[in-house]
Design a protein around this motif. Sequence first.
Motif, short mmCIF file in Angstrom:
data_model
loop_
_atom_site.label_atom_id
_atom_site.label_comp_id
_atom_site.label_asym_id
_atom_site.label_seq_id
_atom_site.Cartn_x
_atom_site.Cartn_y
_atom_site.Cartn_z
N SER A 15 0.82 -1.21 0.00
CA SER A 15 0.00 0.00 0.00
C SER A 15 0.85 1.26 0.00
CB SER A 15 -0.95 0.00 1.20
OG SER A 15 -1.86 -1.08 1.11
N MET A 16 2.08 1.17 0.48
CA MET A 16 3.00 2.32 0.38
C MET A 16 3.24 2.67 -1.09
SD MET A 16 4.30 3.66 3.28
CE MET A 16 6.03 4.10 3.07
N CYS A 17 3.19 1.65 -1.95
CA CYS A 17 3.38 1.89 -3.38
C CYS A 17 2.25 2.74 -3.96
CB CYS A 17 3.44 0.56 -4.14
SG CYS A 17 4.78 -0.54 -3.63
N LEU A 36 11.54 -0.37 -5.67
CA LEU A 36 10.92 0.05 -6.93
C LEU A 36 10.36 -1.13 -7.69
CD1 LEU A 36 13.45 2.77 -8.15
CD2 LEU A 36 11.53 2.95 -6.55
N ASN A 37 11.04 -2.27 -7.65
CA ASN A 37 10.54 -3.47 -8.32
C ASN A 37 9.23 -3.92 -7.69
OD1 ASN A 37 12.61 -3.63 -10.14
ND2 ASN A 37 13.83 -5.06 -8.91
N ARG A 38 9.14 -3.85 -6.36
CA ARG A 38 7.92 -4.27 -5.68
C ARG A 38 6.75 -3.37 -6.11
NH1 ARG A 38 7.43 -7.01 -0.54
NH2 ARG A 38 5.24 -7.07 0.08
N CYS A 39 6.99 -2.07 -6.15
CA CYS A 39 5.93 -1.15 -6.54
C CYS A 39 5.48 -1.41 -7.98
CB CYS A 39 6.40 0.29 -6.39
SG CYS A 39 6.43 0.86 -4.67
N ALA A 40 6.44 -1.68 -8.86
CA ALA A 40 6.09 -1.95 -10.26
C ALA A 40 5.23 -3.20 -10.38
CB ALA A 40 7.36 -2.08 -11.10
N GLU A 41 5.63 -4.25 -9.65
CA GLU A 41 4.87 -5.51 -9.71
C GLU A 41 3.48 -5.34 -9.08
OE1 GLU A 41 5.54 -8.37 -11.28
OE2 GLU A 41 7.16 -7.18 -12.12
N TYR A 42 3.42 -4.60 -7.97
CA TYR A 42 2.12 -4.40 -7.32
C TYR A 42 1.20 -3.58 -8.22
CZ TYR A 42 -1.29 -3.52 -3.62
OH TYR A 42 -2.45 -3.47 -2.87
N GLY A 43 1.75 -2.58 -8.88
CA GLY A 43 0.95 -1.79 -9.80
C GLY A 43 0.38 -2.62 -10.93
N LYS A 44 1.20 -3.52 -11.49
CA LYS A 44 0.71 -4.39 -12.56
C LYS A 44 -0.40 -5.30 -12.05
CE LYS A 44 5.22 -4.56 -14.89
NZ LYS A 44 6.39 -5.43 -15.19
N MET A 45 -0.26 -5.80 -10.82
CA MET A 45 -1.27 -6.68 -10.24
C MET A 45 -2.59 -5.94 -10.06
SD MET A 45 -1.38 -8.51 -6.53
CE MET A 45 -2.11 -7.03 -5.82
#
Length: 497
Positions: free
Chosen positions: A438-440, A473-482
């Motif tokens: 959720s921080m993303c 940054l990778n986590r945020c990118a993956e979470y955004g795609k999800m």
Amino acid sequence: MNAPEDTAVAVRAESQAAVVRALLAVLPPDALLWNSEDTTPYECDGLTAYRQRPLVVALPETLAQVQSVLRICHALDVPVVARGAGTGLSGGAMPHPMGVTLSLARFNRILKMDPVARTATVQCGVRNLAISEAAAPHGLYYAPDPSSQIACTIGGNVAENSGGVHCLKYGLTLHNVLKVRGFTIEGEPVEFGSAALDCAGYDLLSAVIGSEGMLAVVTEVTVKLVPKPQLARCIMASFDDVRKAGDAVASVIAAGIIPAGLEMMDKPMTAAVEDFVHAGYDLTAQAILLCESDGTPEEVEEEIGRMSAVLRQAGATAIAVSQDEAERLKFWSGRKNAFPASGRISPDYMCMDSTIPRKRLADILLAIQAMGEKYGLACANVFHAGDGNLHPLILFDANDADQLRRCELFGADILETSVAMGGTVTGEHGVGIEKLNSMCVQFSPQECEQMFALKRAFDPKGLLNPGKVIPTLNRCAEYGKMLVRGGRISHPELPRF
């Protein structure tokens, strides 16, 4: 086991042996735990849905021992997770599987009580409530009062910037701490803040408070004490509609009144706590407000009258005012026991923690009710209504993998809806591991990188409480795609990835 698993076990065992050998040079044998039956009690904090055994648990008793442990871990590139009482609710103290859990529970002494300066200097493992108990003979107390104050430690309060039911008037931990001392991951002594009105150099106290063990290990805290008020009285106001209750909160603040405490509970929560502590709550109400006034008898009488008038005008169906200290404590007993009461009616619960503008209290509560139907899980709500800090308790069974999955989705939905309403993903429980995704949603990749830059200034190797609080940054990118794939970004105010 297959070959990769065998290799992982062997690597862990080899690393554990090396760390134990190094730490036994600076700690007595009874201050070091590494067998699985001994480290299991440290595998989680109050967020019990996620567990991980640490490589080693260290229980130092002196500052020299803490310093030596940190120096050894830094030299060996071993992660360190500091731990107090383990009452945190966001997984901030969950161990690192290849790291040392640094328990500071033995640092439990009150070092100095200064009633003239109205300060107390205490070790990090002193319980929150113990400070007020020690200050009571001087007519003083420590104002921040989390619901876990009987057990939580001041070091943990500093890590999470904890609040409590009286934080509306008296502030969070940040507003009640003058100075903290501790060590960097390299074992360097550090001091933040000052007993004076200002301190030399950059004032980094507010950066350390709420940093969740990411920047330094705190060992000593100097707190402000405030005089115990001559009188305190509490109003319990009932409402037949949650929107009326939410609007009443905004009306109280708009009237220029700053109550000592202003809390809100919905009907499921009042039913749970009334069955547990028999606080005298109105079980027919859709929501109740607890509004407290403290000060001189004259001040309290005037403020209680003003608040009662505002609450009646806002649509309160019933108002009860505590007539003595025993009844006031009875009213608050339900609020203080909201979490254990929820534990009596559900195998597990996940306590969320976000903030929203006060004017959106009713909106978020109605949204949470709709989410409960969407995810098929019950939710009881208790709010620090005065400052818009939410504590929805999602009820579920952690032994059911599907319920845990739905609970995680439910919680993320609450946090992201809070951001869409102009709020934040956390208030006083911290981010830990619970709110990384959720921080993303709240912060851009550039903002996350700035947070990492601050951490690197204190901890270049990233060994203090790694993998928490700041998403990569990778986590945020993956979470955004999800989120996009799942169609879960439904708020136009939220960023697109």
